[in-house]
Design an enzyme around this catalytic site. Structure first.
Site, short mmCIF file in Angstrom:
data_model
loop_
_atom_site.label_atom_id
_atom_site.label_comp_id
_atom_site.label_asym_id
_atom_site.label_seq_id
_atom_site.Cartn_x
_atom_site.Cartn_y
_atom_site.Cartn_z
N HIS A 1 -0.70 4.38 -0.49
CA HIS A 1 -1.64 5.46 -0.13
C HIS A 1 -1.51 6.67 -1.04
CE1 HIS A 1 -2.01 3.47 3.98
NE2 HIS A 1 -3.25 3.65 3.61
N HIS B 1 -12.33 -2.19 -2.33
CA HIS B 1 -11.82 -1.47 -1.15
C HIS B 1 -12.90 -1.60 -0.08
CE1 HIS B 1 -11.15 2.26 1.28
NE2 HIS B 1 -9.93 1.77 1.23
N GLU C 1 0.86 -1.20 0.00
CA GLU C 1 0.00 0.00 0.00
C GLU C 1 0.89 1.24 0.00
OE1 GLU C 1 -3.87 1.17 0.84
OE2 GLU C 1 -2.46 2.28 -0.41
N GLU D 1 -0.31 -0.82 -4.59
CA GLU D 1 -1.54 -0.04 -4.52
C GLU D 1 -1.26 1.45 -4.50
OE1 GLU D 1 -4.61 -1.37 -1.89
OE2 GLU D 1 -5.25 0.68 -1.49
N GLU E 1 -10.04 2.98 -4.83
CA GLU E 1 -10.84 3.34 -3.65
C GLU E 1 -11.36 4.76 -3.72
OE1 GLU E 1 -7.14 2.86 -1.07
OE2 GLU E 1 -8.28 4.30 0.09
O1 LIG Z 1 -7.70 0.24 2.89
C1 LIG Z 1 -7.04 0.91 2.07
O2 LIG Z 1 -6.66 0.52 0.95
C2 LIG Z 1 -6.71 2.28 2.41
O3 LIG Z 1 -6.03 2.95 1.65
C3 LIG Z 1 -7.11 2.82 3.70
C4 LIG Z 1 -6.04 2.61 4.69
O4 LIG Z 1 -5.11 1.64 4.32
C5 LIG Z 1 -6.68 2.11 5.94
O5 LIG Z 1 -7.75 2.96 6.27
C6 LIG Z 1 -5.68 2.14 7.06
O6 LIG Z 1 -5.42 3.45 7.35
MG LIG Z 2 -5.62 1.98 -0.13
#
Ligand SMILES: O=C(O)C(=O)C[C@H](O)[C@H](O)CO
Ligand SMILES: [Mg+2]
Length: 394
Positions: free
Chosen positions: A200, A300, A198, A224, A250
């Site tokens: 973000h 998501h 991830e 991701e 997401e």
């Molecule tokens: O779940 C996901 O893919 C997100 O990007 C949200 C964050 O990872 C999740 O809320 C943890 O902070």
């Molecule tokens: Mg995410």
């Protein structure tokens, strides 16, 4: 046919928090029809709790009086009215939550879970991947220890953000820290487990490419949101320079937005969020869109237990499902209690709930007792969207 007579947004909160601050509350939508039928949906809080709560009230004006059993027509009518629906997160999540509740009502009227209304299950159990499990993990040892616990629960895949507080660009120290965390997890879980990275959406393309080249030896199954969400050219550059699977979705809030990424070949694993994309009405169209392009789906699913229940229903009818995201084992107990803890994860899978509509029972008394006034979330140095306690270098 029954009309929509009432739509009530309800903010739920509890002293017990989960792993992600932005999901520390739940925004539930309760829809009541002229013949007393009740449906539930869930909207996305993040940093917009008050705005979403108020937007649900505004969007409701476009739904009250309409026929409850016509979510498709009601969505099309609302799309005409809401000029910025495809540009407004608040509108999109409010509309998605109301749409979910209407499908819940149809299922209850017909005595069928939503999966039956959509042509039937292609699987009886949903394979899930773990998120939220690495709260307060900082060192590689922390990540490795927690990863082992995840695998002991039977999960075959886990997602985490190994980048600490790095944002936009990453230097050699940051790359080293991220690599050590990923290496520790890979060594802890072995080669058979899928590791999902991830980002973000925090990096520019050059940094994201450096990260891909550094981490590809650990065979991550997908990367991701490697670049900033709106950075299309950066994503194209990333795709040209790496061979790893790209996962995103997401933050998408319309069918045509999803169609852009899929038709441009910019996504391998699409992650629509049923509380953003347009509920069940649009969610089912996104599944087929992805299927037509051999793109896999991994909804998501990071907010509450009502969202989770709808995600299970749609995951059960998705032929091109990769895995469903799941925080359930790291939810605070109150979120599990909202659905009477009926969607337990067993050996990395969740049995598809069979009750009419949403598939599970909703604990209305608990919802009543958890009701709070809509409020702002605190904004601290650690952003609300990270797993708590991980915005740290070591
Ligand atoms: O779940 C996901 O893919 C997100 O990007 C949200 C964050 O990872 C999740 O809320 C943890 O902070
Ligand atoms: Mg995410």
């Amino acid at each position: 046919m029954a009309k929509i007579s009432e739509i009530e947004p309800i903010v739920l909160a509890h002293s017990e928090k989960g792993s992600a601050t932005w999901a520390s509350v739940m925004i539930v939508v309760k829809v009541i029809t002229s013949d007393g039928q009740v449906g539930y949906g869930e909207a996305v809080p993040t940093l917009r709790v008050i705005n979403v709560y108020n937007t649900i009230k505004q969007v409701s004006k476009g739904y009250i009086g309409k026929e409850a059993e016509k979510p498709e027509e009601n969505y099309q009518e609302w799309y005409k009215q809401d000029f910025y629906l495809a540009r407004s997160f608040e509108s999109a999540t409010a509309t998605s939550a109301i749409d979910q509740a209407l499908w819940d009502i149809i299922g209850k009227e017909l005595g069928a879970p939503i999966y039956k209304l959509l042509g039937g299950k292609v699987r009886d159990k949903i394979p899930v991947y773990a998120n939220g499990w690495y709260q307060d993990a900082v060192t590689p040892e922390d990540f490795a220890e927690k990863a082992k616990d995840v695998i002991k629960k039977g999960y075959k895949a886990l997602k985490f953000d190994p980048f600490g507080p790095y944002y936009n660009w990453i230097d050699e120290k940051g790359l080293k820290e991220a690599e050590e965390r990923v290496k520790a997890v890979r060594e802890a879980v072995g080669d058979e487990i899928d590791i999902l990275i991830e980002h973000h959406g925090r990096f520019n393309a050059n940094s994201a490419i450096l990260i891909a080249k550094r981490l590809e030896k650990y065979n991550p199954m997908f990367m991701e949101e490697p670049v900033h969400h709106e950075d299309i050219e950066g994503l194209r550059k990333y795709k040209q320079h790496t061979s790893l699977n790209i996962a995103l979705g997401e933050r998408l809030i319309s069918l045509k937005e999803a169609a852009f990424y899929v038709s441009e070949g910019l996504v391998n694993i699409l992650q629509p969020d049923l509380c953003n994309i347009g509920g069940i009405t649009v969610g089912r169209k996104v599944i087929s869109l992805a299927e037509a392009f051999d793109v896999e789906i991994a909804f998501h699913n990071a907010f509450g237990s009502i969202q989770n229940a709808y995600s299970l229903q749609l995951a059960s009818i998705t032929p091109n499902l990769y895995l469903l995201e799941n925080f359930y084992d790291w939810f605070p107990q109150w979120k599990r209690d909202v659905v009477y803890d009926e969607t337990k994860v067993e050996d990395g899978h969740v049995k598809v709930p069979e009750k009419p509509g949403i598939g599970v029972s909703i604990n209305e008394k608990l919802i009543e007792s958890l009701k709070v006034e809509p409020k702002e979330l605190e904004v601290l140095e650690e952003p609300v969207w990270v797993v708590k306690g991980t915005w740290k270098k070591y």
